[in-house]
Design an enzyme around this catalytic site. Structure first.
Site, PDB file in Angstrom:
ATOM      1  CD  GLU A 124    -102.289  20.481  26.508  1.00  0.00           C
ATOM      2  OE1 GLU A 124    -103.010  19.504  26.639  1.00  0.00           O
ATOM      3  OE2 GLU A 124    -101.198  20.476  25.905  1.00  0.00           O
ATOM      4  NE  ARG A 139    -102.152  16.455  20.368  1.00  0.00           N
ATOM      5  CZ  ARG A 139    -101.055  15.855  20.828  1.00  0.00           C
ATOM      6  NH1 ARG A 139    -101.034  15.290  22.012  1.00  0.00           N
ATOM      7  NH2 ARG A 139     -99.950  15.838  20.091  1.00  0.00           N
ATOM      8  CG  HIS A 196     -99.544  17.431  26.686  1.00  0.00           C
ATOM      9  ND1 HIS A 196    -100.166  18.026  25.618  1.00  0.00           N
ATOM     10  CD2 HIS A 196     -99.012  16.273  26.184  1.00  0.00           C
ATOM     11  CE1 HIS A 196    -100.016  17.289  24.541  1.00  0.00           C
ATOM     12  NE2 HIS A 196     -99.309  16.208  24.858  1.00  0.00           N
TER      13      HIS A 196
HETATM   14  N1  LIG Z   1    -100.361  12.931  26.504  1.00  0.00           N
HETATM   15  C1  LIG Z   1     -99.247  12.682  25.871  1.00  0.00           C
HETATM   16  O1  LIG Z   1     -98.167  12.965  26.355  1.00  0.00           O
HETATM   17  C2  LIG Z   1     -99.292  12.015  24.539  1.00  0.00           C
HETATM   18  C3  LIG Z   1     -98.200  11.227  24.144  1.00  0.00           C
HETATM   19  C4  LIG Z   1     -98.271  10.568  22.921  1.00  0.00           C
HETATM   20  C5  LIG Z   1     -99.381  10.711  22.107  1.00  0.00           C
HETATM   21  N2  LIG Z   1    -100.401  11.522  22.509  1.00  0.00           N
HETATM   22  C6  LIG Z   1    -101.603  11.680  21.693  1.00  0.00           C
HETATM   23  O2  LIG Z   1    -102.238  10.431  21.613  1.00  0.00           O
HETATM   24  C7  LIG Z   1    -102.754  10.269  20.286  1.00  0.00           C
HETATM   25  C8  LIG Z   1    -102.711   8.813  19.939  1.00  0.00           C
HETATM   26  O3  LIG Z   1    -101.379   8.447  19.672  1.00  0.00           O
HETATM   27  P1  LIG Z   1    -101.040   7.187  18.788  1.00  0.00           P
HETATM   28  O4  LIG Z   1     -99.587   7.158  18.573  1.00  0.00           O
HETATM   29  O5  LIG Z   1    -101.655   5.973  19.361  1.00  0.00           O
HETATM   30  O6  LIG Z   1    -101.746   7.584  17.418  1.00  0.00           O
HETATM   31  P2  LIG Z   1    -102.110   6.603  16.266  1.00  0.00           P
HETATM   32  O7  LIG Z   1    -102.371   7.434  15.080  1.00  0.00           O
HETATM   33  O8  LIG Z   1    -101.108   5.503  16.178  1.00  0.00           O
HETATM   34  O9  LIG Z   1    -103.480   5.940  16.767  1.00  0.00           O
HETATM   35  C9  LIG Z   1    -104.667   6.636  16.896  1.00  0.00           C
HETATM   36  C10 LIG Z   1    -105.805   5.632  16.814  1.00  0.00           C
HETATM   37  O10 LIG Z   1    -107.029   6.351  17.021  1.00  0.00           O
HETATM   38  C11 LIG Z   1    -107.968   5.815  16.128  1.00  0.00           C
HETATM   39  N3  LIG Z   1    -109.078   6.729  15.916  1.00  0.00           N
HETATM   40  C12 LIG Z   1    -109.172   7.761  15.041  1.00  0.00           C
HETATM   41  N4  LIG Z   1    -110.386   8.321  15.115  1.00  0.00           N
HETATM   42  C13 LIG Z   1    -111.075   7.645  16.060  1.00  0.00           C
HETATM   43  C14 LIG Z   1    -112.377   7.770  16.608  1.00  0.00           C
HETATM   44  N5  LIG Z   1    -113.247   8.683  16.165  1.00  0.00           N
HETATM   45  N6  LIG Z   1    -112.745   6.921  17.595  1.00  0.00           N
HETATM   46  C15 LIG Z   1    -111.875   5.991  18.054  1.00  0.00           C
HETATM   47  N7  LIG Z   1    -110.649   5.800  17.554  1.00  0.00           N
HETATM   48  C16 LIG Z   1    -110.243   6.633  16.579  1.00  0.00           C
HETATM   49  C17 LIG Z   1    -107.166   5.537  14.869  1.00  0.00           C
HETATM   50  O11 LIG Z   1    -107.844   4.624  14.008  1.00  0.00           O
HETATM   51  C18 LIG Z   1    -105.903   4.971  15.437  1.00  0.00           C
HETATM   52  O12 LIG Z   1    -105.948   3.564  15.579  1.00  0.00           O
HETATM   53  C19 LIG Z   1    -101.786  11.082  19.413  1.00  0.00           C
HETATM   54  O13 LIG Z   1    -102.409  11.568  18.271  1.00  0.00           O
HETATM   55  C20 LIG Z   1    -101.336  12.193  20.297  1.00  0.00           C
HETATM   56  O14 LIG Z   1    -102.204  13.256  19.993  1.00  0.00           O
HETATM   57  C21 LIG Z   1    -100.382  12.156  23.702  1.00  0.00           C
HETATM   58  O1  LIG Z   2     -97.941  13.808  20.471  1.00  0.00           O
HETATM   59  C1  LIG Z   2     -97.109  13.506  21.289  1.00  0.00           C
HETATM   60  O2  LIG Z   2     -96.106  12.813  21.017  1.00  0.00           O
HETATM   61  C2  LIG Z   2     -97.269  13.959  22.711  1.00  0.00           C
HETATM   62  O3  LIG Z   2     -98.454  14.638  22.901  1.00  0.00           O
HETATM   63  C3  LIG Z   2     -96.056  14.658  23.208  1.00  0.00           C
HETATM   64  O4  LIG Z   2     -95.760  14.192  24.473  1.00  0.00           O
HETATM   65  C4  LIG Z   2     -96.187  16.125  23.161  1.00  0.00           C
HETATM   66  O5  LIG Z   2     -95.093  16.710  23.765  1.00  0.00           O
HETATM   67  P1  LIG Z   2     -94.532  18.125  23.290  1.00  0.00           P
HETATM   68  O6  LIG Z   2     -94.184  17.990  21.876  1.00  0.00           O
HETATM   69  O7  LIG Z   2     -95.638  19.125  23.438  1.00  0.00           O
HETATM   70  O8  LIG Z   2     -93.366  18.392  24.149  1.00  0.00           O
END
Ligand SMILES: NC(=O)c1ccc[n+]([C@@H]2O[C@H](COP(=O)([O-])OP(=O)(O)OC[C@H]3O[C@@H](n4cnc5c(N)ncnc54)[C@H](O)[C@@H]3O)[C@@H](O)[C@H]2O)c1
Ligand SMILES: O=C(O)[C@H](O)[C@H](O)COP(=O)(O)O
Length: 382
Positions: free
Chosen positions: A241, A212, A258
């Site tokens: 964003e 994020r 993103h």
């Molecule tokens: N860019 C994209 O398109 C995209 C796609 C998918 C997910 N995401 C983002 O990526 C994040 C992670 O996804 P996920 O499915 O792995 O989530 P998740 O909840 O499975 O894992 C997040 C991990 O971060 C850890 N965490 C929490 N606080 C922390 C800290 N202070 N320091 C280090 N680690 C910490 C948690 O313990 C957990 O293991 C999501 O929350 C989402 O916001 C972005």
């Molecule tokens: O949290 C997620 O799954 C990702 O950040 C995801 O790719 C966000 O996509 P959006 O919902 O904004 O289309």
């Protein structure tokens, strides 16, 4: 029968008809503009990350189920939903492989440009949940050294196998951020990387954020990059964003809107996971399989004569520079237009498939075959 149920969905959720037509009447709207009036007579609300779902949106509605076709849940006021008795779900892990492949693709491309073998790199993964955890597994299977910082997990599981953030920053060639946005509790992540610790990054390191945007203090990052142009910045997420700061994007070697998780596989998996949860909520049988709604990939096979440079199948399935070029074209529009363009790039995102959708045929080089298998491709030896 539940045919009178009203389903309001973000227009960017794919496969809605295939999955939900039998369950209720589907209405689609742009997610960023959903209002309380739009939601008022809906029973089921299906959103993506750009819709804030909270008391002002739902208090006058009869919505009983909220699903977000995303991994992140920071846009849902889950405490309020629980208090109100609204069943809610997200789609954990749905697009995790796509994000992993975004990181792998960036790593392989950047190493190729600098004449470095990616397998010799040390990667620091901050946040090892669905995304980070899969990234750690794939990188370790490939033989890379991987450092992990995840204090919540370390507290639960014991500290072995985890390092402090400071050590990770100072030892990694690539730092990949995959934490959610957390504002309270013992381990907040807002501005986890800031003026105080960015300086720890190794000379020439790659800093990649696909978690994020606000996990890095973007203003501190701009100042830092003015001093440390040796650092290679890969940003998929941005603090304000859909507004991207042009100066920050200019400092990136790869800047994307993103879309790290935007594989078609990931998006459809997310929608299907919501369908499964809605069925459970309604006590219906889950009769539609994920495979039946996932289209065949346009390019299914890559034939090679004996050997292939791994960058070829990587670039063929996902080339981050295509997304980077598209975002850069929008940077000098006025802010309002720039934000609309950011959303447009996401809405009209080209079809992208995951590594596992590509079958690589004709390889004779065993080492290459093993590497490609571990990267996640389907490999058939000659
Ligand atoms: N860019 C994209 O398109 C995209 C796609 C998918 C997910 N995401 C983002 O990526 C994040 C992670 O996804 P996920 O499915 O792995 O989530 P998740 O909840 O499975 O894992 C997040 C991990 O971060 C850890 N965490 C929490 N606080 C922390 C800290 N202070 N320091 C280090 N680690 C910490 C948690 O313990 C957990 O293991 C999501 O929350 C989402 O916001 C972005
Ligand atoms: O949290 C997620 O799954 C990702 O950040 C995801 O790719 C966000 O996509 P959006 O919902 O904004 O289309």
């Amino acid at each position: 029968m539940n045919s009178r149920l009203k389903i309001l969905a973000d227009e960017n959720i794919p496969a809605l008809d295939a999955l939900f037509a039998d369950i209720g009447e589907i209405r689609r709207l742009p997610g960023r503009k959903l209002s309380a009036a739009d939601v008022a007579d809906s029973d089921i609300l299906l959103v993506r990350s750009i819709t804030r779902v909270d008391e002002p949106l739902l208090s006058d509605s009869r919505v009983g189920f909220v699903g977000t076709a995303t991994i992140g849940t920071d846009h849902l006021d889950t405490q309020w939903l629980d208090r109100r008795g609204v069943r809610w779900c997200s789609a954990p892990g749905c697009n995790a492989d796509a994000v992993v492949e975004y990181v792998l693709s960036a790593l392989w491309h950047l190493c190729a440009q600098h004449g470095v073998d990616p397998l010799t790199r040390t990667v620091g993964v901050v946040g090892a949940g669905n995304v980070g955890g899969r990234l750690v597994s794939r990188l370790r299977a490939l033989g890379l050294e991987v450092l992990v910082s995840d204090p919540p997990r370390a507290e639960r599981e014991g500290h072995e196998g985890f390092v402090e953030l400071e050590e990770l920053l100072s030892r990694s060639d690539l730092v990949a951020l995959h934490t959610p946005l957390v504002d309270d509790g013992p381990y907040p992540t807002r501005h986890l990387l800031n003026e105080g610790n960015l300086e720890l990054l190794k000379p020439g390191a790659v800093l990649l954020n696909a978690g994020r945007g606000p996990v890095i203090d973007n203003w501190a990052l701009i100042q830092f990059m003015r001093r440390r142009s040796d650092v290679h910045l890969v940003l998929d997420v941005w603090e304000e964003e859909p507004l991207v700061l042009p100066e920050l994007a200019e400092q990136c070697v790869i800047a994307t809107p993103h879309i790290a998780g935007y594989s078609l596989d990931g998006k459809i998996r997310g929608a299907w996971m919501l369908y499964r949860e809605v069925c459970q909520w309604l006590g219906r049988e889950v009769s539609i399989t994920l495979e039946s709604v996932l289209p065949k990939p346009e390019i299914e096979m890559l034939g090679c004569s004996g050997s292939v440079d791994p960058l070829k199948p990587i670039a063929l399935t996902y080339d981050p520079y295509r997304d980077d070029r598209a975002l850069r074209e929008t940077l000098y529009l006025d802010p309002e237009e720039r934000m609309l363009a950011f959303d447009r790039l996401r809405k009209h995102y080209p079809v992208r498939r995951e590594f596992s959708s590509l079958q690589i045929m004709g390889l004779e080089n065993k080492q290459q075959a093993e590497l490609l298998l571990k990267l996640g491709f389907n490999v058939v030896m000659a």
